[in-house]
Design an enzyme around this catalytic site. Sequence first.
Site, mmCIF file in Angstrom:
data_model
loop_
_atom_site.group_PDB
_atom_site.id
_atom_site.type_symbol
_atom_site.label_atom_id
_atom_site.label_comp_id
_atom_site.label_asym_id
_atom_site.label_seq_id
_atom_site.Cartn_x
_atom_site.Cartn_y
_atom_site.Cartn_z
ATOM 1 C CB THR A 217 13.049 2.849 51.460
ATOM 2 O OG1 THR A 217 12.090 2.419 52.418
ATOM 3 C CG2 THR A 217 13.153 1.828 50.352
ATOM 4 N N GLY B 73 11.788 7.078 39.452
ATOM 5 C CA GLY B 73 12.639 6.243 40.303
ATOM 6 C C GLY B 73 14.010 6.026 39.693
ATOM 7 C CD GLU C 227 5.819 8.822 48.018
ATOM 8 O OE1 GLU C 227 6.348 9.690 48.726
ATOM 9 O OE2 GLU C 227 6.437 8.211 47.144
ATOM 10 C CE LYS D 233 7.074 9.791 41.309
ATOM 11 N NZ LYS D 233 6.599 8.433 41.527
ATOM 12 N N GLY E 35 11.319 1.950 44.641
ATOM 13 C CA GLY E 35 12.114 0.909 45.299
ATOM 14 C C GLY E 35 13.499 1.438 45.655
HETATM 15 N N1 HSE Z 1 5.523 6.065 45.899
HETATM 16 C C1 HSE Z 1 6.253 6.276 44.704
HETATM 17 C C2 HSE Z 1 5.810 5.271 43.669
HETATM 18 C C3 HSE Z 1 7.728 6.143 44.977
HETATM 19 O O1 HSE Z 1 5.127 4.316 44.049
HETATM 20 O O2 HSE Z 1 6.120 5.448 42.490
HETATM 21 C C4 HSE Z 1 8.616 6.535 43.840
HETATM 22 O O3 HSE Z 1 8.481 7.872 43.512
#
Ligand code: HSE
Length: 375
Positions: A10, A115, A171, A186, A283
């Site tokens: 992605t 993100g 994920e 994070k 995304g």
């Molecule tokens: N799986 C993570 C989320 C992707 O939904 O935030 C982005 O880090």
Amino acid sequence: MVIGLMGFGTIGAGVYELARELPGLEVRHVLDIREIGIPELTHRAEDLWEDPEVDTVIEVMGGLHPAYEFVTSALQAGKNVVTANKYLVATYYDELLALAREKGVAFRCTAAVGGGIGWLTALERVRRLEPVLSVEGIMNGTTNYILTNMTQNGLSFEIALSEAQALGYAEADPSADIDGLDIMHKLLLSANIAFDVSLKKEEIPVFGIRNITDEDVRNFKEHSLTCKILGSARQQEGKVAAFVQPTLLAADSLTASVPTNFNLISYETAYTGKMSFYGQGAGRYPTAANVVQDCLDLAGGVQDFYSLQSAAAAVDNSIARYRYYLRTASLKRVTVAEEHWGNAVVTKAMTVTEMKKLYDELKGEDEKLFIAAIG
Ligand code: HSE
């Protein structure tokens, strides 16, 4: 800049598309195990770091292995590394940063938290000038998508999760999202940068949303509250607290209003006060955009943005206290209840350390229990 790109999923496909539009960036090799029908494809990881013209390797494969081995090889070979892989960076933080420093190359991971939001770069900038007191917020798009849809649209947990997967937010193993581990990674990165420390993953308690039910959501609504899962860290009296927990917020508050896959992350400092950063936290294009921004920063001469001397610090959650919503089939074992909300209770104020202990005790008897702090 000549780039070797690891991973064409992605995010990788988004990076490929965005980077190719920019003069001065060339994607020379793309590593993937599949036949993806692009001329830059290779199945040999070594091609990326053995090519003397490649100066920067982008890792967007995800997972720990072989991402760790490949990133290490790229750094050893003197390549800059840009990654969106929070799991990798949170797990090997000290080692990867030390290696990058030793080799005199850059290591950047802005897309690893938030993100598409430039959160880590903002944090690094503010930290140059004033101490950061706390970092907190919604750091996971998948769980926010699920909670928003359960609260506003009455969707079941399972349907909301499958929609988040279809939209490319989740994920590969969505347990990392719903059990809070993605947020923990994070949060660890954010706290390390904010407080100039190096925290251990194992010391950060994580309470997820896997067990939240429609009935819980109804209980929250009856009290004009909305559930969000937050990562929180603070530094106080020489102690660092860090934890991930579902949190009940006034339904009309800013954080409670964050929709779908959006993130809202804030820091608080002594002089600037509270600053919040909002945007799409998951995304293809939002995340890919931050990866490409890291490349542009490197091309412009920026090196890594981490502290050169982060000190190991123990997590101490005795400085954080909340009342908790607690739903469990083992209520008779709960001696800290103050109120009953339907089939659940609200506890008296307790520290996060105390809740972690109680949660672990109850979990042995009731795998379906759910807790949320009252924020
Ligand atoms: N799986 C993570 C989320 C992707 O939904 O935030 C982005 O880090």
